[in-house]
Design a protein around this motif. Structure first.
Motif, PDB file in Angstrom:
ATOM      1  N   PRO A   1      -2.032   9.633   3.129  1.00 42.22           N
ATOM      2  CA  PRO A   1      -1.224   8.981   4.302  1.00 42.22           C
ATOM      3  C   PRO A   1      -0.890   7.604   3.921  1.00 42.22           C
ATOM      4  O   PRO A   1      -1.783   6.998   3.350  1.00 42.22           O
ATOM      5  CB  PRO A   1      -1.890   9.251   5.467  1.00 42.22           C
ATOM      6  N   ALA A   2       0.094   6.980   4.181  1.00 44.84           N
ATOM      7  CA  ALA A   2       0.394   5.866   3.981  1.00 44.84           C
ATOM      8  C   ALA A   2      -0.216   4.778   4.453  1.00 44.84           C
ATOM      9  O   ALA A   2      -0.579   3.647   4.068  1.00 44.84           O
ATOM     10  CB  ALA A   2       1.995   5.455   4.482  1.00 44.84           C
ATOM     11  N   HIS A   3      -0.996   5.017   5.660  1.00 45.33           N
ATOM     12  CA  HIS A   3      -1.747   4.026   6.318  1.00 45.33           C
ATOM     13  C   HIS A   3      -3.130   3.974   5.990  1.00 45.33           C
ATOM     14  O   HIS A   3      -4.035   3.172   6.502  1.00 45.33           O
ATOM     15  CB  HIS A   3      -1.811   4.140   7.914  1.00 45.33           C
ATOM     16  N   ILE A   4      -3.378   4.883   5.057  1.00 46.51           N
ATOM     17  CA  ILE A   4      -4.907   4.794   4.235  1.00 46.51           C
ATOM     18  C   ILE A   4      -5.066   4.117   3.022  1.00 46.51           C
ATOM     19  O   ILE A   4      -4.311   4.377   2.141  1.00 46.51           O
ATOM     20  CB  ILE A   4      -5.277   6.595   4.120  1.00 46.51           C
ATOM     21  N   THR A   5      -5.936   3.181   2.960  1.00 46.33           N
ATOM     22  CA  THR A   5      -6.159   2.408   1.857  1.00 46.33           C
ATOM     23  C   THR A   5      -7.480   2.945   0.984  1.00 46.33           C
ATOM     24  O   THR A   5      -7.468   2.618  -0.071  1.00 46.33           O
ATOM     25  CB  THR A   5      -6.398   1.006   2.260  1.00 46.33           C
ATOM     26  N   LYS A   6      -8.457   3.473   1.846  1.00 44.19           N
ATOM     27  CA  LYS A   6      -9.787   3.772   1.206  1.00 44.19           C
ATOM     28  C   LYS A   6      -9.902   5.360   1.630  1.00 44.19           C
ATOM     29  O   LYS A   6     -10.711   5.427   2.428  1.00 44.19           O
ATOM     30  CB  LYS A   6     -10.788   3.031   1.646  1.00 44.19           C
ATOM     31  N   PRO A   7      -9.510   6.390   1.026  1.00 45.48           N
ATOM     32  CA  PRO A   7      -9.657   7.737   1.170  1.00 45.48           C
ATOM     33  C   PRO A   7     -11.318   7.980   1.120  1.00 45.48           C
ATOM     34  O   PRO A   7     -11.714   7.184   0.303  1.00 45.48           O
ATOM     35  CB  PRO A   7      -8.919   8.449   0.358  1.00 45.48           C
ATOM     36  N   LYS A   8     -11.627   8.923   1.776  1.00 38.98           N
ATOM     37  CA  LYS A   8     -13.262   9.227   1.765  1.00 38.98           C
ATOM     38  C   LYS A   8     -13.373  10.490   0.679  1.00 38.98           C
ATOM     39  O   LYS A   8     -14.578  10.354   0.171  1.00 38.98           O
ATOM     40  CB  LYS A   8     -13.696   9.737   3.130  1.00 38.98           C
ATOM     41  N   GLU A   9     -12.523  11.073   0.344  1.00 37.98           N
ATOM     42  CA  GLU A   9     -12.645  12.158  -0.691  1.00 37.98           C
ATOM     43  C   GLU A   9     -11.442  12.578  -1.384  1.00 37.98           C
ATOM     44  O   GLU A   9     -10.349  12.607  -0.643  1.00 37.98           O
ATOM     45  CB  GLU A   9     -13.159  13.512   0.182  1.00 37.98           C
ATOM     46  N   CYS A  10     -11.621  12.872  -2.814  1.00 38.58           N
ATOM     47  CA  CYS A  10     -10.266  13.355  -3.556  1.00 38.58           C
ATOM     48  C   CYS A  10     -10.997  14.760  -3.957  1.00 38.58           C
ATOM     49  O   CYS A  10     -11.862  14.658  -4.845  1.00 38.58           O
ATOM     50  CB  CYS A  10     -10.104  12.497  -4.680  1.00 38.58           C
ATOM     51  N   LYS A  11     -10.338  15.614  -3.695  1.00 37.89           N
ATOM     52  CA  LYS A  11     -10.812  17.177  -4.225  1.00 37.89           C
ATOM     53  C   LYS A  11      -9.612  17.523  -5.125  1.00 37.89           C
ATOM     54  O   LYS A  11      -8.405  17.543  -4.821  1.00 37.89           O
ATOM     55  CB  LYS A  11     -10.641  18.223  -3.161  1.00 37.89           C
ATOM     56  N   LYS A  12      -9.948  17.784  -6.460  1.00 39.47           N
ATOM     57  CA  LYS A  12      -8.923  18.175  -7.520  1.00 39.47           C
ATOM     58  C   LYS A  12      -9.211  19.964  -7.572  1.00 39.47           C
ATOM     59  O   LYS A  12     -10.335  20.396  -7.955  1.00 39.47           O
ATOM     60  CB  LYS A  12      -9.134  17.481  -8.785  1.00 39.47           C
ATOM     61  N   LEU A  13      -8.137  20.535  -7.821  1.00 40.99           N
ATOM     62  CA  LEU A  13      -8.310  22.013  -8.259  1.00 40.99           C
ATOM     63  C   LEU A  13      -7.799  22.279  -9.560  1.00 40.99           C
ATOM     64  O   LEU A  13      -6.882  21.743  -9.882  1.00 40.99           O
ATOM     65  CB  LEU A  13      -7.404  22.823  -7.235  1.00 40.99           C
ATOM     66  N   PHE A  14      -8.606  22.800 -10.590  1.00 43.01           N
ATOM     67  CA  PHE A  14      -8.222  22.982 -11.966  1.00 43.01           C
ATOM     68  C   PHE A  14      -7.941  24.515 -12.156  1.00 43.01           C
ATOM     69  O   PHE A  14      -8.796  25.243 -11.548  1.00 43.01           O
ATOM     70  CB  PHE A  14      -9.267  22.381 -12.766  1.00 43.01           C
ATOM     71  N   LEU A  15      -7.149  24.932 -13.030  1.00 39.25           N
ATOM     72  CA  LEU A  15      -6.894  26.145 -13.441  1.00 39.25           C
ATOM     73  C   LEU A  15      -8.190  26.328 -14.580  1.00 39.25           C
ATOM     74  O   LEU A  15      -8.157  25.300 -15.464  1.00 39.25           O
ATOM     75  CB  LEU A  15      -5.673  26.400 -13.999  1.00 39.25           C
TER      76      LEU A  15
END
Length: 189
Positions: A130-144
């Motif tokens: 989201p535009a107002h977020i500068t420090k996300p708490k988690e990034c989840k990546k889905l890989f095939l």
């Protein structure tokens, strides 16, 4: 899916007894290590000519893809292979099958299908920051993850390994949540 052999292995209990405990652990880890990076594998198998996604079911209700969070500084592909081994590889004492059954854990990690972002210490994740977020708490990546023609998997006793057909996932966020129900869209690209 007829060439996949499933064994069982010791139970792997969840680290947290509740969602609130998981979010509290996320917050504590964030203070120590920064944003959590999570990787999960989308394992596609075919049954009766139709694609299915292998998912783990916990407590007859909760569905998840195999994978989990990475160690700080860990490579995503190596970390996903390690997590797949932890969750689905047969125990070393039960490897009576030869490498033609895929016991050597040669996971073939393919494209990154999606990234989901957790902006706060809350359950909801977005497919964008989201535009107002500068420090996300988690990034989840889905890989095939390409499944070999023959593979031996071992499922923890407290979980079920289910092959969920794409038509069951499609537009079914009420049962599977927004991330899992988006998989048919992701695979169609």
């Amino acid at each position: 899916m007829s060439n996949t052999i499933a064994l069982t292995k010791e139970a792997q209990p969840e680290e947290d007894p509740s969602v609130s405990a998981r979010l509290q652990r996320l917050q504590n880890n964030y203070e120590d290590f920064g944003m959590r990076r999570t990787v999960e594998g989308v394992l596609v198998v075919h049954d009766h000519g139709h694609p299915h996604i292998l998912m783990l079911q916990i407590a007859n209700a909760f569905f998840k893809l195999p994978g989990d969070y990475l160690k700080p500084g860990e490579d995503e592909v190596d970390g996903l292979k390690r997590r797949l081994d932890e969750r689905l590889a047969p125990p070393t004492d039960s490897r009576q099958f030869n490498s033609s059954h895929g016991v050597d854990n040669d996971w073939e990690i393919g494209d990154c299908l999606a990234q989901w972002w957790r902006p706060n210490f809350e359950t909801f994740m977005y497919p964008f920051i989201p535009a107002h977020i500068t420090k996300p708490k988690e990034c989840k990546k889905l890989f095939l993850v390409q499944m070999p023609e023959r593979k031996v998997l071992a499922v923890p006793k407290n979980m079920k390994l289910l092959a969920i057909p794409l038509f069951e996932l499609y537009d079914n966020a009420a049962r599977y949540g927004p991330q899992l129900s988006a998989i048919p869209h992701l695979l169609s690209r």
